[in-house]
Each structure stands twice: as structure tokens, then as C-alpha cells.
Design a protein around this motif. Structure first.
Motif, short mmCIF file in Angstrom:
data_model
loop_
_atom_site.label_atom_id
_atom_site.label_comp_id
_atom_site.label_asym_id
_atom_site.label_seq_id
_atom_site.Cartn_x
_atom_site.Cartn_y
_atom_site.Cartn_z
N LYS A 96 1.04 -1.23 0.08
CA LYS A 96 0.01 0.16 -0.13
C LYS A 96 0.80 1.29 -0.07
O LYS A 96 0.61 2.17 -0.70
CB LYS A 96 -0.94 0.05 1.07
CG LYS A 96 -2.20 -0.79 1.11
CD LYS A 96 -3.18 -0.35 2.41
CE LYS A 96 -4.44 -1.24 2.30
NZ LYS A 96 -5.14 -0.64 3.33
N GLN A 97 1.81 1.24 0.98
CA GLN A 97 2.76 2.57 0.70
C GLN A 97 3.53 2.58 -0.32
O GLN A 97 3.87 3.78 -0.66
CB GLN A 97 3.69 2.15 2.10
CG GLN A 97 3.29 2.22 3.56
CD GLN A 97 4.20 2.00 4.44
OE1 GLN A 97 5.23 1.49 4.23
NE2 GLN A 97 3.66 2.15 5.69
N ARG B 291 1.15 4.17 -3.15
CA ARG B 291 1.04 5.51 -3.02
C ARG B 291 2.46 6.13 -3.40
O ARG B 291 2.20 7.29 -4.19
CB ARG B 291 0.69 6.05 -1.39
CG ARG B 291 0.25 7.46 -1.03
CD ARG B 291 0.02 7.45 0.42
NE ARG B 291 -0.94 6.19 0.72
CZ ARG B 291 -0.62 5.36 1.87
NH1 ARG B 291 0.59 5.56 2.59
NH2 ARG B 291 -1.32 4.46 2.20
N TRP B 292 3.31 5.74 -3.10
CA TRP B 292 4.67 6.41 -3.41
C TRP B 292 4.87 6.39 -4.98
O TRP B 292 5.31 7.34 -5.46
CB TRP B 292 5.97 5.62 -2.82
CG TRP B 292 7.12 6.28 -2.93
CD1 TRP B 292 7.83 7.37 -2.50
CD2 TRP B 292 8.13 5.72 -3.86
NE1 TRP B 292 9.16 7.67 -3.26
CE2 TRP B 292 9.21 6.50 -4.05
CE3 TRP B 292 8.01 4.70 -4.96
CZ2 TRP B 292 10.31 6.44 -4.91
CZ3 TRP B 292 9.20 4.33 -5.63
CH2 TRP B 292 10.30 5.17 -5.75
N TYR C 179 2.80 6.16 -7.46
CA TYR C 179 1.84 7.06 -8.34
C TYR C 179 2.50 8.67 -8.08
O TYR C 179 2.30 9.08 -8.90
CB TYR C 179 0.30 6.89 -7.55
CG TYR C 179 -0.30 5.70 -8.59
CD1 TYR C 179 -0.75 6.02 -9.67
CD2 TYR C 179 -0.36 4.56 -7.79
CE1 TYR C 179 -1.51 4.76 -10.55
CE2 TYR C 179 -1.21 3.47 -8.50
CZ TYR C 179 -1.56 3.79 -9.70
OH TYR C 179 -2.14 2.61 -10.59
#
Length: 67
Positions: free
Chosen positions: A39-40, A43-44, A46
């Protein structure tokens, strides 16, 4: 010492000049990390590469199940 997530971010930045290499390394990264880290990473990725590799990111992260 770098965490696995930080190490993967470094690798992705280094191979970001080549789409197929980036795609290959991203696929390996997703397999190696636990769901919270994926998940992290998503996010990073994108934020960092969304403009140039959006199609790659969409394809790779669409297959991920966050359980």
C-alpha cells in the motif's frame, strides 16, 4: 540499514529510465512485500512515476489484494 521498502524505492528510481525494467522490478517488489508495505509502495509510486508509467502502475497494482 535500509528497510526492504526503502531499498525497493531506490531500485525503482534507478531503473525508472527503462519502462520494461521498471515493470519487471515493480512486479518483483510487489511479491516481496507484505500488504501494508505494498500500500505504501503504491502511494509512493503514483506520486513519483504516475505521469510517466501510469499504465504500468495500474496494471501491476490492479492485481494486488490488500487483505
Amino acid at each position: 540499514m535500509l528497510s526492504m521498502l526503502e531499498y525497493i524505492k531506490t531500485i525503482l528510481q534507478k531503473v525508472s529510465f527503462d519502462k520494461s525494467l521498471f515493470d519487471k522490478e515493480l512486479a518483483k517488489a510487489i511479491k516481496m512485500l507484505i500488504p501494508k508495505e505494498v500500500k505504501q509502495l503504491k502511494r509512493w509510486c503514483y506520486l513519483q512515476f504516475g505521469k510517466i508509467y501510469r499504465a504500468v502502475l495500474n496494471r501491476r497494482f490492479a492485481r494486488v489484494r490488500f487483505t
